[in-house]
Write an enzyme that holds these catalytic residues in place. Structure first.
Site, PDB file in Angstrom:
ATOM      1  N   PHE A  64     -50.675 -28.919  25.476  1.00  0.00           N
ATOM      2  CA  PHE A  64     -49.798 -28.173  26.117  1.00  0.00           C
ATOM      3  C   PHE A  64     -50.594 -28.000  27.855  1.00  0.00           C
ATOM      4  O   PHE A  64     -50.067 -26.944  28.733  1.00  0.00           O
ATOM      5  CB  PHE A  64     -50.593 -26.599  26.353  1.00  0.00           C
ATOM      6  N   HIS A 180     -58.326 -40.065  17.675  1.00  0.00           N
ATOM      7  CA  HIS A 180     -57.788 -40.658  18.626  1.00  0.00           C
ATOM      8  C   HIS A 180     -57.370 -42.265  17.718  1.00  0.00           C
ATOM      9  O   HIS A 180     -58.988 -42.908  18.445  1.00  0.00           O
ATOM     10  CB  HIS A 180     -56.968 -40.783  19.554  1.00  0.00           C
ATOM     11  N   HIS A 232     -52.112 -38.963  13.960  1.00  0.00           N
ATOM     12  CA  HIS A 232     -51.744 -39.524  13.468  1.00  0.00           C
ATOM     13  C   HIS A 232     -51.348 -41.339  14.023  1.00  0.00           C
ATOM     14  O   HIS A 232     -51.322 -42.141  14.208  1.00  0.00           O
ATOM     15  CB  HIS A 232     -50.853 -39.013  15.551  1.00  0.00           C
ATOM     16  N   ASP A 303     -48.413 -33.693  17.461  1.00  0.00           N
ATOM     17  CA  ASP A 303     -48.892 -34.749  18.835  1.00  0.00           C
ATOM     18  C   ASP A 303     -48.288 -34.212  19.661  1.00  0.00           C
ATOM     19  O   ASP A 303     -47.254 -34.686  20.823  1.00  0.00           O
ATOM     20  CB  ASP A 303     -48.928 -36.654  18.425  1.00  0.00           C
TER      21      ASP A 303
END
Length: 440
Positions: A64, A180, A232, A303
């Site tokens: 954000f 990640h 992801h 994501d």
């Protein structure tokens, strides 16, 4: 029963017990009764006839951009987008400016959340070489969802790309570490391939870049005995590998990796389809769906990573990676549900029960007595086009703009308070930090 604050009646409830016609009563922010509650007196009543009721959706991976990058997004606009999309809680990432690395950084974010957030919220503490020794303390602060480790191409000291430093991070603390996983050495070796056109993005950041990093971190997690959550995932080979590590590793994929494939998405969307790890070929998209069906994938997060249209318009590779997604997370999954690709109960597990289970959320993720009164109301048969005027993200675009989906969020209830109904935000922002069982 004494008078309750909110009664949601006549809805088709999707919960641990199956799919039932149930009324739900909420008092003092908690669910206090389930069943046929026609005689219960309530301050506010919602007639959910024709609607399905899910446990409040939790988006466990968003960016954000606040503090420091508020021209792209901020906590007010990002959580407004979340609420409009039926999301009741978000877990936000540490690659802001400043990076979220210290107790003061985290306290500042929590303060901002209390002032601005429409949904409930938590934040990841970033792992870096300079804060490894403090991670056991930092992970227990108010509002911390877990630790985030970037193995490839991140901001400043958030990049932790060698095995010794990864081992130090995983040996420091006990809470879930979100990863990640892209292999930085291979990214550097292949950097010369990131030229000319965004079509080369998945060529540069190929499937081996992803697999190598995932393989490395799984071995270190097994060695250190640390629970990790690999974010992801994009390749069918990673799905097969992760299936061998379910004792320590949970798995996320995203709606965009389940919906889009290359090269078509790059030809149609250009840099608006550019993200890390990349959207890949159809064979990998199908491999991800197999991972969803087989139970290897535990959660689907958006994501959400917005950039402005002006930033995205830069020629590749100057164009930044990332796309918005928190508002379209649930509509896309409901559309896949209507196409028969997963059940509504599976959607519930991937977006509420799953995140709560993985991160040890206290009192959320389930429609049950004593749990927070977080509910997402959906019209499973509503056909709706994703349009720009519906999107609340400050970046002002979505790769799915113009797509018509079947299934739509029509109500967001957070701790018994209506926050969104029929596409309108209600009242004022009143988000609170999510609590976690290991830190009570």
């Amino acid at each position: 029963m004494s008078k309750v604050d909110l009664l949601v009646k006549n809805g088709t409830v999707v919960s641990h017990r199956g799919i039932d016609q149930l009324d739900i009563a909420i008092k003092d922010e908690k669910i206090v009764a389930l069943g046929s509650l026609g005689d219960v007196e309530a301050t506010e009543v919602i007639d959910a006839t024709g609607l399905h009721v899910l446990p409040g959706v939790i988006d466990s991976q968003v960016h954000f951009r606040e503090p420091g990058l508020e021209h792209k997004e901020d906590l007010a606009t990002g959580t407004a987008a979340a609420a409009l999309g039926g999301v009741t809680a978000i877990f936000e990432m540490p690659n802001t400016n400043p990076l979220t690395l210290t107790a003061a950084d985290m306290a500042d974010k929590v303060r901002r959340g209390r002032e601005k957030a429409w949904t409930d919220f938590a934040f990841f503490i970033g792992a870096a070489a300079e804060n490894v020794e403090n991670l056991p303390m930092l992970e227990r602060q108010e509002g911390v969802s877990g630790v985030k480790l970037f193995m490839g191409s991140s901001t400043g000291s958030l990049l932790v790309d060698n095995d010794d430093d990864i081992r130090r991070v995983l040996a420091s603390g006990v809470r879930r570490v979100a990863i990640h996983a892209e292999d930085e050495p291979r990214l550097l070796e292949r950097r010369h391939l990131a030229v000319d056109t965004v079509l080369n993005h998945p060529v540069w950041r190929d499937d081996v870049v992803a697999y190598r990093a995932t393989e490395r971190v799984l071995k270190i997690a097994r060695e250190t005995g640390r629970r990790i959550h690999v974010l992801h995932i994009t390749t069918k080979e990673e799905i097969a590998l992760l299936a061998q590590y379910k004792d320590i590793a949970t798995v996320e994929t995203t709606p965009q990796h389940l919906t889009l494939s290359s090269p078509g998405c790059y030809e149609e969307l250009g840099s608006y389809a550019q993200m890390n790890p990349p959207i890949r070929e159809e064979v990998h998209r199908q491999g991800l769906w197999q991972g969803v069906r087989d139970g290897v994938v535990d959660v689907i997060g958006s994501d959400h990573a917005p950039h402005t249209k002006e930033e995205k318009a830069q020629p590749y590779p100057a164009s930044p990676s990332g796309m918005p997604g928190v508002q379209t997370l649930l509509p896309l999954l409901l559309d896949h549900c209507n196409k028969g690709e997963l059940s509504l109960q599976h959607v519930m597990d991937l977006t509420s029960a799953g995140p709560a289970r993985i991160y040890g959320v206290a009192g959320k993720g389930r429609i049950g007595l004593g749990f927070d009164g977080d509910l997402t109301l959906i019209d499973l048969k509503r056909e709706q086009e994703i349009t720009g005027d519906w999107l609340a993200s400050k970046c002002g675009w979505s790769p799915f703009e113009g797509k018509t989906v079947t299934g739509w969020p029509v109500g967001t209830i957070i701790r018994g308070r209506q926050v969104m109904r029929d596409g309108e935000l209600l009242g004022t922002s009143a988000g609170q930090p999510v609590r976690f069982q290991e830190c009570l």
